[in-house]
Every structure is written in C-alpha cells, then in structure tokens.
Scaffold this motif. Structure first.
Motif, PDB file in Angstrom:
ATOM      1  N   LYS A  88      34.865  38.680  31.015  1.00  0.00           N
ATOM      2  CA  LYS A  88      35.625  39.382  32.044  1.00  0.00           C
ATOM      3  C   LYS A  88      37.103  39.477  31.646  1.00  0.00           C
ATOM      4  O   LYS A  88      37.664  38.533  31.084  1.00  0.00           O
ATOM      5  CB  LYS A  88      35.518  38.639  33.382  1.00  0.00           C
ATOM      6  CG  LYS A  88      34.140  38.666  34.010  1.00  0.00           C
ATOM      7  CD  LYS A  88      34.151  37.951  35.357  1.00  0.00           C
ATOM      8  CE  LYS A  88      32.789  37.988  36.017  1.00  0.00           C
ATOM      9  NZ  LYS A  88      32.798  37.301  37.337  1.00  0.00           N
ATOM     10  N   THR A 109      36.339  41.467  44.152  1.00  0.00           N
ATOM     11  CA  THR A 109      36.208  40.497  43.068  1.00  0.00           C
ATOM     12  C   THR A 109      35.318  39.338  43.488  1.00  0.00           C
ATOM     13  O   THR A 109      34.445  38.889  42.720  1.00  0.00           O
ATOM     14  CB  THR A 109      37.599  39.968  42.656  1.00  0.00           C
ATOM     15  OG1 THR A 109      38.436  41.060  42.276  1.00  0.00           O
ATOM     16  CG2 THR A 109      37.483  39.001  41.491  1.00  0.00           C
ATOM     17  N   SER A 110      35.511  38.849  44.714  1.00  0.00           N
ATOM     18  CA  SER A 110      34.723  37.703  45.192  1.00  0.00           C
ATOM     19  C   SER A 110      33.252  38.046  45.345  1.00  0.00           C
ATOM     20  O   SER A 110      32.385  37.161  45.290  1.00  0.00           O
ATOM     21  CB  SER A 110      35.283  37.193  46.529  1.00  0.00           C
ATOM     22  OG  SER A 110      35.065  38.140  47.566  1.00  0.00           O
ATOM     23  N   THR A 111      32.934  39.329  45.532  1.00  0.00           N
ATOM     24  CA  THR A 111      31.545  39.761  45.682  1.00  0.00           C
ATOM     25  C   THR A 111      30.989  40.360  44.390  1.00  0.00           C
ATOM     26  O   THR A 111      29.947  41.019  44.404  1.00  0.00           O
ATOM     27  CB  THR A 111      31.413  40.787  46.827  1.00  0.00           C
ATOM     28  OG1 THR A 111      32.335  41.871  46.601  1.00  0.00           O
ATOM     29  CG2 THR A 111      31.716  40.145  48.171  1.00  0.00           C
ATOM     30  N   ASN A 112      31.722  40.153  43.292  1.00  0.00           N
ATOM     31  CA  ASN A 112      31.299  40.586  41.948  1.00  0.00           C
ATOM     32  C   ASN A 112      31.168  42.095  41.808  1.00  0.00           C
ATOM     33  O   ASN A 112      30.422  42.589  40.948  1.00  0.00           O
ATOM     34  CB  ASN A 112      29.968  39.912  41.564  1.00  0.00           C
ATOM     35  CG  ASN A 112      30.098  38.410  41.443  1.00  0.00           C
ATOM     36  OD1 ASN A 112      31.066  37.912  40.862  1.00  0.00           O
ATOM     37  ND2 ASN A 112      29.143  37.682  42.018  1.00  0.00           N
ATOM     38  N   ARG A 113      31.891  42.837  42.630  1.00  0.00           N
ATOM     39  CA  ARG A 113      31.900  44.292  42.474  1.00  0.00           C
ATOM     40  C   ARG A 113      32.932  44.732  41.445  1.00  0.00           C
ATOM     41  O   ARG A 113      32.870  45.872  40.966  1.00  0.00           O
ATOM     42  CB  ARG A 113      32.180  44.964  43.826  1.00  0.00           C
ATOM     43  CG  ARG A 113      31.102  44.679  44.866  1.00  0.00           C
ATOM     44  CD  ARG A 113      31.382  45.397  46.160  1.00  0.00           C
ATOM     45  NE  ARG A 113      30.418  45.031  47.189  1.00  0.00           N
ATOM     46  CZ  ARG A 113      30.413  45.527  48.416  1.00  0.00           C
ATOM     47  NH1 ARG A 113      31.326  46.421  48.766  1.00  0.00           N
ATOM     48  NH2 ARG A 113      29.511  45.130  49.295  1.00  0.00           N
ATOM     49  N   PRO A 115      34.311  43.280  37.855  1.00  0.00           N
ATOM     50  CA  PRO A 115      34.083  42.232  36.855  1.00  0.00           C
ATOM     51  C   PRO A 115      35.387  41.759  36.210  1.00  0.00           C
ATOM     52  O   PRO A 115      35.683  42.066  35.056  1.00  0.00           O
ATOM     53  CB  PRO A 115      33.182  42.941  35.838  1.00  0.00           C
ATOM     54  CG  PRO A 115      33.585  44.375  35.913  1.00  0.00           C
ATOM     55  CD  PRO A 115      33.945  44.618  37.348  1.00  0.00           C
ATOM     56  N   ASP A 117      38.549  38.350  36.292  1.00  0.00           N
ATOM     57  CA  ASP A 117      39.059  37.081  36.781  1.00  0.00           C
ATOM     58  C   ASP A 117      40.511  37.289  37.187  1.00  0.00           C
ATOM     59  O   ASP A 117      41.339  37.704  36.364  1.00  0.00           O
ATOM     60  CB  ASP A 117      38.983  36.004  35.691  1.00  0.00           C
ATOM     61  CG  ASP A 117      37.550  35.591  35.377  1.00  0.00           C
ATOM     62  OD1 ASP A 117      36.729  35.574  36.309  1.00  0.00           O
ATOM     63  OD2 ASP A 117      37.258  35.305  34.201  1.00  0.00           O
ATOM     64  N   LYS A 267      37.942  49.434  38.214  1.00  0.00           N
ATOM     65  CA  LYS A 267      36.575  49.288  37.708  1.00  0.00           C
ATOM     66  C   LYS A 267      36.365  50.111  36.441  1.00  0.00           C
ATOM     67  O   LYS A 267      35.747  49.644  35.468  1.00  0.00           O
ATOM     68  CB  LYS A 267      35.567  49.704  38.778  1.00  0.00           C
ATOM     69  CG  LYS A 267      34.115  49.345  38.448  1.00  0.00           C
ATOM     70  CD  LYS A 267      33.226  49.595  39.660  1.00  0.00           C
ATOM     71  CE  LYS A 267      31.819  49.017  39.453  1.00  0.00           C
ATOM     72  NZ  LYS A 267      31.061  49.765  38.429  1.00  0.00           N
TER      73      LYS A 267
END
Length: 285
Positions: A88, A109-113, A115, A117, A267
């Motif tokens: 990432k 970001t917290s829901t992995n939508r 990628p 850090d 994204k």
C-alpha cells in the motif's frame, strides 16, 4: 482493482508498430499473466501510453522481471515503471477547517475502499485533531503565518521524508504551497478544487456560481504544480442544482461532490491508473 494482479507495468514512449506484441511476448515468456491491459496513442504528440496489470509466476521477482524485460525496453526506447500492488502507498492528508473530505477519506480507508496507509493528518488548525486520533492516525499542528511559512514547510518536508510518504492529499487544505515545495513534491500531491475548473476560481466560488444562476456545481481533483490551480486534472464531476437552491444548498452539494471526486482521484492514483502527458493526464479506468 481486479483480483489476481500482483504488479502494474506503466509504459510511455514514442508510438510505433510492434510495442504491444513485444511487451506481451516478454510477459508471457516469463510465465506471467496479463490480468488487465489498457493503451492509448496520442495523435497530437505521437506518444504511446500503456498500463498492464500482471500476475507473476511463483518464482518471479521485480528484479528478475525487470532484467528479462530490459531488452524490449531498450529496443523500443520505453520509459517504464513497475509497481507492486501488494504494498500500500503511504499517504499524508492535509486539511484546514473544512473536514468533509478528510472524514470521507478516513472512512474509505478504514473500510479498505482506498488501498493506502495514512501516516498522518497535518493541519494549520486544531479542528480535526480528535477525529484523526479517533482513527489512530497521528495529528500534527503546523500553523502558518507569512513570517513562518518557509520554516513550517521545511518541517513538513522533513515529516514527508521521515514518514516515507508516497502521496500527499490536500483535503481542503487552504494554504498555497510555495513554488519550491511544489517542485520538490512534483507528481506526489493531489488537490481538490471546489469548482469545475477552469471556471469560478478564487474566493467564494459557490456565491459567484449562485449569482450567475448556474445549473450545476462541480469539483476538480488535480495534481499540484507551482501554477496555482493549473496542475494536470485527474477527474471532475458535477451536481445538478436549480433556481430554488440557496447558496447553502450549493455549498452542501458542492462538498458532497468534492469528497466523491477527491476519493476517486486518490483511488486512481493508488492503483497507478494515472499517467502524465505534459499538462494533461491519461487516466486508465
């Protein structure tokens, strides 16, 4: 991002016959598989652009792939980069007092939508310190005045290096970066502009749009350059309004659009789908 890809290969060069075949044959000869492929030939500049998502064979590494690909790259004089999708990118988010884009980025970001850090949130105000810390993200307060601007930018640059930041996201950060900083971070800073550039630049764009009776408000995400709000555009979008909408209605719709457009641009960058073509971008969706 489609599943199965380990790496992305980006290629830029003078357009000529045989590039696609040579690249595909090189990939296949290494027992690697093309998962996704996009290309574009710019008739105005004679330049060729290509993005290939590749799944590697078990024993293939970036080093071994690069060594085997070098003869093709040399023969066609390719400008090329290979990116590991399994790693990432590290992103710093900068914000001032408006938190709608920050909140949206942190949630995605917290829901992995998205990628990435998030290494830190940096602000010239304290409004969003608790929000960042709630997500477990370090918060840094760098207040800006005309007298300390260069000093604070030096601190910011040191933080970027220390945190090994790949991307800086200006999530409604209302300070103009110096020309020197823009040049040092060229291609690594994405900004969201609260209008459909090049229209309604400057202060209070929604008020000016309302006065003109516009039927849509927009947002523009672009790379930051030393030329204010003139950097290569990544993506844009609009929201429909009508004569009954107030300035507050326009602002609310505009902020929703800003959040959506910025997230989309980030994204695209994270997935290595954006290539620079002078002051324009090639965006492979």
């Amino acid at each position: 991002m489609k599943t199965g890809a380990d790496f992305v290969l980006l290629i830029m060069c003078e357009d000529r016959k045989g590039i696609v075949a040579a690249v595909a044959n090189s990939i296949a000869s290494q027992d690697c598989n093309i998962v996704e492929s996009s290309q574009y030939s710019d008739e105005n500049t004679g330049r060729f652009f290509m993005r290939i998502a590749v799944s590697f064979a078990t024993d293939t590494t970036i080093e071994s792939f690069s060594a085997a690909f070098l003869p093709v790259a040399t023969a066609f004089r390719l400008e090329w980069r290979i990116h590991d999708l399994r790693k990432k990118l590290r992103a710093m988010i900068m914000v001032s007092q408006g938190g709608h884009c920050l909140n949206d980025l942190l949630y995605r970001t917290s829901t992995n939508r998205l990628p990435m850090d998030v290494t830190s949130v940096v602000s010239n105000h304290l409004n969003w310190q608790r929000r960042a810390e709630h997500e477990g993200v370090p918060f840094y307060h760098l207040p800006i005045t005309p007298e300390n601007k260069l000093e604070q930018e030096a601190k910011l640059l040191a933080m970027v290096e220390e945190q090994q930041v790949d991307l800086i996201i200006l999530a409604r950060y209302m300070q103009v970066l110096s020309d020197q900083l823009c040049r040092k971070l060229d291609g690594r800073v994405i900004n969201i502009h609260h209008s459909f550039l090049p229209g309604f630049k400057g202060a209070k764009p929604y008020h000016r749009a309302h006065e003109r009776g516009v039927k849509m408000v927009g947002a523009t995400a672009h790379y930051v350059t030393a030329d204010l709000d003139e950097g290569p555009i990544i993506t844009q979008d609009v929201s429909i309004v009508d004569h009954a909408d107030t300035v507050d209605d326009l602002i609310a719709q505009g902020q929703d659009t800003e959040s959506r457009v910025l997230a989309r641009a980030v994204k695209l960058h994270l997935e290595h789908r954006v290539m620079l073509n002078g002051n324009r971008t090639i965006v492979f969706k």
